[in-house]
Enzyme design. Structure first.
Site, PDB file in Angstrom:
ATOM      1  N   GLU A   1       0.819  -1.220   0.000  1.00 57.88           N
ATOM      2  CA  GLU A   1       0.000   0.000   0.000  1.00 57.88           C
ATOM      3  C   GLU A   1       0.851   1.267   0.000  1.00 57.88           C
ATOM      4  O   GLU A   1       0.607   2.206   0.764  1.00 57.88           O
ATOM      5  CB  GLU A   1      -0.959  -0.014   1.197  1.00 57.88           C
TER       6      GLU A   1
ATOM      7  N   GLU B   1      -6.966  -7.585  -1.088  1.00 58.22           N
ATOM      8  CA  GLU B   1      -7.632  -7.424   0.208  1.00 58.22           C
ATOM      9  C   GLU B   1      -9.082  -7.015  -0.004  1.00 58.22           C
ATOM     10  O   GLU B   1      -9.353  -5.869  -0.375  1.00 58.22           O
ATOM     11  CB  GLU B   1      -6.929  -6.378   1.092  1.00 58.22           C
TER      12      GLU B   1
END
Length: 837
Positions: A190, A260
């Site tokens: 991320e 995710e």
């Protein structure tokens, strides 16, 4: 009033997506390892649809791994994803730990044994609500280091650890290119969240990280999650709740992967409950696969427990308890079952999704069809979607009328038959309950030992001003004492009785308990959002020497954001207000520091350590106090937990194993603690004489701690006559959809946990029942015949199948409010319970 909408059929062919190689599935046969194109991953020459779930090996015990993985496979998963946790594997530079709960290779081998692939998210920065985002604390002490940017020191240690993990995996032949289960690896995590902070230097770092990973020659693709641009052959992937609508791959040669899909929301101390419905989760997955997605990973599929001090700042000990498998590893229904059915339905569409030509058709406002066809094989797959959040819809698709509930996707693996709708749940429901065990009350005798409250003259480290907390504790403990002493004359003290001196402290976080002359005066704490706080409490001072002792602690290190290595905590400034002589600033008064607890150093949480001090009869509401008792393991095999509702804040151990931080005194906006029940893995227990030790920071009643058994024995079903048949009624053979059931009428099923049977039907109604599992009520179209019929079908059995038609219950089909719905609640119990005394 519902408005009739005119169906507007507008067919928009998207055609072949660039760089696909579609001739026939057979052309890909005979390959090895893992490759990819713009359509999907290609594993050993075969395209795959992948349903993955995150299970983190250190958030459960090795004894739990086989059961968790088996339930994941039964839930329709064919892959397991896990982060790699740098700080548990390299706690000191160059010294590695891959044993016990850190045995990553063993975990990956069990994944393979269960017939599933593995996704290895190395990072090694992982965030994951894990202490320090997975980075070892010693990195902060490397001269000149800046985390996660073009910094030579950070890159050196990061590359060394990544290579170590790769070597461990290669030695065990765990990559798919070696015949192992690992099909994907992840580098970084991320990075878009912090890219702006580091600008050009951050982009250089990302390029370096991607290229470094690619040069390791693992034989499987690398991914970067939540990354707009990934270097070279690295695949950028999506994280979030709705990647089917928020993610569009930039590169036509790279597949759409969802690393995710958040099954709930992680929670921190002070949070109210957070949920995500099974219906919404299923909608997001069906939506993603309908729009060229080929891999989804549930984050988390089993969240587990932040044992010890492993949770990040303010993160609760219980992690993602709303996942398909709850903290205890029990199936949370209907989420687990509804997703299982979804996976089966999408697999029925496999050939079309992986090899068909896609097209898109608008069917009305917020109504659409996404179709995949192979005309040469007369193969057709359709996803009919209602994107309206509150309005049901009806559509005409290829000459047939279909009803689409709000916010739902219907799956038609033959472009004709609805085998699954995300809004209509066939799976059973259940509810979790906690039961007082006999062992909780047997020999409920507690003893205590008080931690000494240090004074300045006793401190081992003395400085002019208070020192920063993180750099002192070095992640070896949560705790540090600050102490100072000062003298007052009689004339310094307030003369009026209604005026008392006030202790005022500016604190950088996270929590502080204040003592004045050995007396506890109060607690202050920050929050996940704002760690710092100001403490102001009245106190009693005396003429002569006075002593202030501040018990400061952290609740985990930070796990996200830029410049993590520069974060600070602890006492900042200290002053006393309300004196006759004005405000007394003690910030530079001279401060003593004592890192950790005396009881930690004496190991008062294990059998040997408790012998080093004298224990006395327990008393309630004593601050900085150790409590202990013994208990026998509860009977049976149900999970075990401690109900710590009677305590304040602290930590707990079972036979020397820390079950994590507890914090009962920090209430959510709803007026209740975020977590009051704490998991005790069965593997931590012995049959007899288990040592339970609790360190309480500011006051509680240990005698009221309860040992509970955890059950999901209340099972329910809520199915209407309008539901599809169960998805297992169809199978795919030779690319064709086959009916495998005797009939395609909707049915309800009830299944008890292992070794338990249905011993009571608590509720049964057909017509228009309302409520939720455990709180059903009958409606005005209730049919009394439901109860005796279901008792006949289900009592004494572990599982039963129940018809869902009005004729089976002689229901009044003319009742104006009927929804033709069946609701049942049943109670499961151990098979031996019936004859137990």
């Amino acid at each position: 009033m519902e408005k009739t909408k005119r169906v507007i059929p507008v067919l928009i062919l998207l055609g072949l997506i660039a760089n696909f190689t579609f001739a026939t599935e057979e052309l890909l046969a005979g390959g090895s390892g893992v490759t990819y194109d713009g359509r999907s991953l290609i594993i050993d020459g075969r395209r795959e649809l992948l349903f993955s779930g995150s299970i983190h090996y250190p958030r459960s015990t090795p004894e739990m791994w086989p059961d968790l993985l088996n339930k994941a496979r039964q839930g329709g998963l064919n892959a397991i994803s896990t982060y790699v946790f740098w700080n548990i594997h390299e706690p000191t530079p160059g010294q590695y730990n891959f044993e016990g709960s850190c045995d990553l290779a063993k975990f990956i081998k069990l994944v393979q044994k269960n017939g599933m692939y593995a996704i290895l998210r190395i990072g090694p920065f992982i965030q994951a609500e894990w202490n320090h985002g997975g980075l070892p604390f010693w990195l902060r002490e490397v001269d000149g280091i800046t985390f996660r940017t073009n910094n030579d020191q950070f890159k050196f240690h990061m590359e060394r650890f990544v290579k170590k993990v790769i070597d461990v995996m290669k030695e065990e032949k765990l990559f798919a290119s070696q015949g192992g289960p690992i099909i994907l690896a992840q580098i970084e995590n991320e990075y878009n969240n912090i890219a702006e902070a580091f600008k050009e230097e951050g982009m250089k770092y990302i390029q370096w990280a991607g290229n470094m990973a690619l040069k390791l020659n693992v034989g499987v693709p690398w991914v970067m999650c939540k990354q707009k641009e990934a270097p070279g052959a690295v695949i950028p992937t999506c994280n979030g709740r709705n990647c089917g609508d928020t993610f569009a791959p930039i590169h036509p040669t790279k597949p759409a992967l969802w690393t995710e899909n958040w099954t709930a929301q992680y929670r921190v101390f002070g949070d109210p409950p957070s949920q995500r419905s099974a219906e919404d989760l299923a909608y997001s997955v069906a939506r993603f696969f309908s729009k060229n997605g080929t891999l989804t990973n549930y984050y988390m599929y089993h969240g587990g427990t932040n044992f010890g001090r492993t949770g990040a700042a303010f993160v609760m000990t219980r992690y993602y308890d709303e996942a398909p498998l709850d903290e205890f590893g029990m199936q949370k229904e209907p989420k687990w079952g509804h997703l299982r059915d979804l996976h089966h339905a999408i697999r029925l569409c496999r050939k079309g999704l992986l090899w068909g030509v896609s097209s898109y058709q608008v069917l009305g406002k917020g109504l659409e069809a996404r179709v995949y066809e192979k005309t040469d094989e007369k193969l057709c797959v359709a996803f009919l979607t209602n994107t309206n959040a509150k309005i049901d819809g009806s559509v005409k698709f290829r000459g047939t009328d279909y009803f689409l509930p709000r916010h739902s996707v219907s799956i038609l693996p033959d472009c004709k038959t609805v085998v699954y709708n995300t809004q209509r749940v066939n799976a059973q429901h259940n509810s979790r309950t906690f039961h007082l065990t006999k062992q909780s009350q047997d020999n409920n005798v507690w003893e205590m030992h008080q931690e000494p409250v240090p004074r300045y003259r006793e401190a081992s480290i003395k400085t002019q001003e208070p020192l920063e907390l993180f750099n002192m504790t070095k992640d070896n403990t949560d705790y540090m004492w600050y102490s100072t002493s000062f003298k007052l004359d009689d004339e310094d003290l307030p003369m009026r009785r209604d005026i008392r001196p006030v202790l005022q402290i500016s604190n950088l976080g996270h929590v502080m308990h204040a003592f004045v002359n050995g007396i506890y005066v109060g607690t202050g704490h920050g929050t996940k959002i704002e760690k710092s706080f100001v403490f102001q409490k009245p106190m009693d001072l005396k003429s002569g020497a006075n002593h202030i002792s501040l018990f400061n602690l952290m609740v985990g290190l930070p796990d996200s954001g830029p410049y993590m290595e520069k974060r600070m905590a602890g006492v900042h400034t200290v002053a006393i207000q309300g004196l006759n002589t004005g405000t007394l600033d003690l910030t530079k008064n001279g401060w003593g520091h004592e890192v950790g607890l005396a009881g930690e150093k004496q190991k008062l949480y294990n059998e040997e350590g408790i012998k080093s001090v004298n224990w006395q009869k327990s008393q309630p509401n004593m601050p900085v106090t150790w409590y202990k008792r013994y208990f026998d393991a509860p009977d049976g095999s149900d999970p075990v937990a401690l109900d710590l509702s009677s305590m304040g804040k602290g930590m707990a151990w079972i036979n020397g194993n820390s079950i994590g931080r507890y914090w009962i005194s920090y209430k959510s906006p709803l007026g209740k603690p975020s977590q009051s029940v704490y998991h005790v893995p069965r593997s931590f227990l012995k049959p007899k004489n288990n040592l339970l030790v609790v360190f309480e920071e500011h006051g509680g009643k240990a005698e009221d701690i309860i040992i509970v058994a955890v059950k999901r024995d209340n099972i329910c079903t809520f199915v209407s006559e309008y539901h599809s048949a169960q998805t297992k009624s169809w199978s795919r053979q030779d690319g064709r959809i086959q009916i495998t059931a005797d009939d395609l009428n909707p049915k309800a099923t009830l299944n008890c946990p292992d070794k338990k049977t249905i011993n009571k039907i608590v509720f049964a109604s057909f017509g228009n029942p309302m409520g939720m599992c455990g709180n059903f009520i009958t409606g005005n179209c209730h049919t009394p015949s439901a109860l005796p019929l279901i008792e006949k079908l289900c009592l004494g059995k572990r599982s039963c199948t129940i018809p869902v038609t009005s004729t089976d219950y002689v229901a009044d089909v003319n009742c104006p409010d009927t929804t033709n719905t069946l609701a049942v609640q049943a109670k499961c119990s151990n098979r031996k319970t019936k004859n137990a005394k």
